[in-house]
Design a protein around this motif. Structure first.
Motif, short mmCIF file in Angstrom:
data_model
loop_
_atom_site.label_atom_id
_atom_site.label_comp_id
_atom_site.label_asym_id
_atom_site.label_seq_id
_atom_site.Cartn_x
_atom_site.Cartn_y
_atom_site.Cartn_z
N LEU A 1 0.81 -1.21 0.00
CA LEU A 1 0.00 0.00 0.00
C LEU A 1 0.84 1.27 0.00
O LEU A 1 0.33 2.35 -0.26
N LEU A 2 2.13 1.13 0.31
CA LEU A 2 3.04 2.28 0.31
C LEU A 2 4.19 2.06 -0.66
O LEU A 2 5.31 2.51 -0.44
N ALA A 3 3.91 1.38 -1.75
CA ALA A 3 4.96 1.01 -2.71
C ALA A 3 5.65 2.24 -3.28
O ALA A 3 6.85 2.18 -3.61
N ASP A 4 4.94 3.36 -3.38
CA ASP A 4 5.54 4.56 -3.98
C ASP A 4 6.67 5.12 -3.13
O ASP A 4 7.53 5.86 -3.65
N LEU A 5 6.73 4.77 -1.85
CA LEU A 5 7.77 5.29 -0.96
C LEU A 5 9.01 4.40 -0.94
O LEU A 5 10.05 4.82 -0.41
N ASP A 6 8.91 3.18 -1.46
CA ASP A 6 10.05 2.27 -1.50
C ASP A 6 10.73 2.15 -0.13
O ASP A 6 11.94 2.30 0.01
N LEU A 7 9.93 1.92 0.89
CA LEU A 7 10.46 1.81 2.25
C LEU A 7 11.23 0.51 2.43
O LEU A 7 10.82 -0.54 1.92
N PRO A 8 12.34 0.53 3.16
CA PRO A 8 13.16 -0.68 3.35
C PRO A 8 12.61 -1.57 4.46
O PRO A 8 13.19 -1.70 5.54
N LEU A 9 11.49 -2.22 4.20
CA LEU A 9 10.78 -2.99 5.21
C LEU A 9 11.04 -4.49 5.02
O LEU A 9 11.13 -4.97 3.90
N VAL A 10 11.12 -5.19 6.13
CA VAL A 10 11.23 -6.65 6.11
C VAL A 10 10.14 -7.21 7.00
O VAL A 10 10.03 -6.86 8.18
N VAL A 11 9.31 -8.11 6.45
CA VAL A 11 8.30 -8.81 7.24
C VAL A 11 8.92 -10.10 7.76
O VAL A 11 9.46 -10.89 6.98
N GLU A 12 8.87 -10.29 9.07
CA GLU A 12 9.51 -11.44 9.70
C GLU A 12 8.47 -12.34 10.35
O GLU A 12 7.58 -11.87 11.07
N ARG A 13 8.59 -13.62 10.11
CA ARG A 13 7.73 -14.62 10.74
C ARG A 13 8.24 -14.91 12.15
O ARG A 13 9.42 -15.19 12.35
N GLN A 14 7.34 -14.85 13.14
CA GLN A 14 7.68 -15.10 14.53
C GLN A 14 6.75 -16.19 15.10
O GLN A 14 5.61 -16.32 14.65
N THR A 15 7.24 -16.93 16.09
CA THR A 15 6.41 -17.95 16.73
C THR A 15 6.24 -17.66 18.21
O THR A 15 7.16 -17.19 18.88
N LEU A 16 5.04 -17.92 18.72
CA LEU A 16 4.68 -17.75 20.13
C LEU A 16 4.31 -19.11 20.69
O LEU A 16 3.64 -19.90 20.03
N HIS A 17 4.73 -19.38 21.95
CA HIS A 17 4.58 -20.73 22.52
C HIS A 17 3.93 -20.68 23.89
O HIS A 17 4.14 -19.73 24.66
N TRP A 18 3.17 -21.73 24.20
CA TRP A 18 2.60 -21.91 25.53
C TRP A 18 3.02 -23.28 26.08
O TRP A 18 2.85 -24.31 25.42
N PHE A 19 3.59 -23.26 27.29
CA PHE A 19 4.03 -24.48 27.96
C PHE A 19 3.26 -24.66 29.27
O PHE A 19 2.87 -23.68 29.92
N ALA A 20 3.09 -25.91 29.65
CA ALA A 20 2.49 -26.25 30.94
C ALA A 20 3.60 -26.41 31.97
O ALA A 20 4.46 -27.29 31.83
N PRO A 21 3.67 -25.58 33.02
CA PRO A 21 4.73 -25.72 34.02
C PRO A 21 4.69 -27.10 34.69
O PRO A 21 3.61 -27.63 34.99
N THR A 22 5.86 -27.63 34.94
CA THR A 22 5.94 -29.00 35.48
C THR A 22 5.40 -29.10 36.91
O THR A 22 4.90 -30.15 37.30
#
Length: 384
Positions: free
Chosen positions: A211-232
């Motif tokens: 949507l902002l291609a005209d500005l040629d912004l140096p953006l990087v989209v990064e994939r991140q993971t979120l985790h849930w653990f059961a405490p022992t």
């Protein structure tokens, strides 16, 4: 615009954390508002989901963020009041690591520069105060009492419900195809039709480059993971009245962060690695969390929070949209003063959604804001 008369005062493209809050603030200022979202409302396909987001004041990224944070807290309490929803939980917070680590030293710099209340804890004090944490000797922590967490999905919902109650028009599952601006206004074309507005706010998150291609912004989209653990050993050591949010920088420079237990699915306790993702396409991102990613998360917590290293209950994928300096992009479009840009947030923006929406509304209506935003200038990368 071909002589078309604006139907709206402000159109907002993207209704995640930032856009939903902007819709609310613009509607509070009696603007005729249209908010457009490409997915369902409060969806889990972008950057504003995962049940919790850290909020803190001793900001290691840069002391310049602190005045914005102080206002953000006030505005989060305002939307809680207006919506009747509980969004912000104060738990206290730990910035943990070696004394010279960015996480600790940066937080200390912000706290001292802005006169924030804090404590410095050595490893023994950390273990004594928070027995679930097992720092090694030489590790210290800055503890701030006002840190806590926000509920992102509920926050988006609260802002949109309040915006609608104030007269805003909200459209979901309507991708924006193009927008065109001139001195008379802005035309937005979507999969359903065309809309005309006096001013436009663009908060597209991972879809910013399109949507902002005209500005040629140096953006990087990064994939991140979120985790849930059961405490022992059970949840008790991780309940919000006895366990803080934290960001932990290890000796080799890895950062991970986590939260107390939250009621409701998926249960357990949430933890995640910070800035550990790979570049991705927001429309083709791998939504599967793989065994190697779970193993990497376990490796970070195994010795440091051993009680958390129980059954892996759930994991989700989200995305950061990051700039080279990891600061935000917020300001007026350099060619179109009736267009406001507020994206990306470089993986640490949700806590600012309340105050950034005030800033966006200021810029859209008045062309300026009292808040300090020079460091977020959209043009700052052009000279590099």
């Amino acid at each position: 615009m071909h002589g078309m008369k604006p139907t709206y005062d402000i159109i907002i493209i993207g209704l995640g954390g930032m856009g939903s809050a902007a819709a609310y603030h613009a509607a509070r200022r009696r603007q005729r508002v249209l908010g457009i979202e490409r997915h369902t409302l409060a969806h889990t396909l972008g950057s504003s989901h995962g049940r919790s987001r850290i909020i803190r004041q001793a900001y290691f990224e840069d002391p310049a963020y602190v005045p914005l944070l102080l206002r953000a807290y006030e505005l989060w309490r305002q939307i809680e009041h207006d919506s009747g929803m509980h969004l912000l939980t104060i738990t206290g917070g730990l910035m943990i690591g070696p004394p010279d680590s960015h996480t600790v030293a940066g937080a200390l710099r912000s706290a001292r520069e802005h006169g924030l209340e804090y404590e410095l804890l050595d490893a023994a004090a950390i273990r004594r105060r928070f027995p679930a944490l097992h720092p090694t000797e030489g590790t210290i922590a800055l503890y701030e009492h006002q840190a806590g967490f926000l509920c992102p999905e509920a926050s988006v919902t609260a802002h949109l419900q309040c915006a609608a109650a104030l007269g805003a028009e909200i459209h979901a599952e309507e991708p924006v195809l193009t927008w065109e601006a001139d001195t008379a206004g802005v035309t937005v074309t979507t999969s359903r039709g065309r809309y005309v507005t006096e001013r436009l706010i663009i908060t597209p998150g991972p879809w910013a480059s399109r949507l902002l291609a005209d500005l040629d912004l140096p953006l990087v989209v990064e994939r991140q993971t979120l985790h849930w653990f059961a405490p022992t050993g059970g949840l008790e050591p991780f309940l919000p009245d006895r366990f803080p949010i934290y960001i932990w920088e290890t000796e080799d420079g890895i950062q991970f962060y986590g939260f107390p237990h939250q009621e409701g699915p998926p249960g357990g306790v949430k933890v995640a690695l910070f800035r550990a993702g790979e570049p991705c396409d927001p429309d083709m991102v791998d939504r599967v969390v793989h065994p190697a990613e779970i193993a990497a998360m376990r490796n970070a917590i195994a010795d440091r929070i051993p009680a958390l290293n129980g059954n892996h209950l759930a994991a989700v994928v989200c995305m950061y949209t990051t700039t080279p300096d990891q600061h935000f992009i917020v300001g007026l479009h350099p060619q179109h003063p009736n267009v406001v840009i507020a994206s990306p947030c470089s993986g640490h923006g949700f806590k600012f959604a309340s105050v950034m929406s005030e800033i966006m509304t200021d810029l859209a209506i008045d062309g300026t804001t009292r808040h300090p935003i020079r460091m977020f200038d959209p043009l700052r990368f052009r000279a590099q």
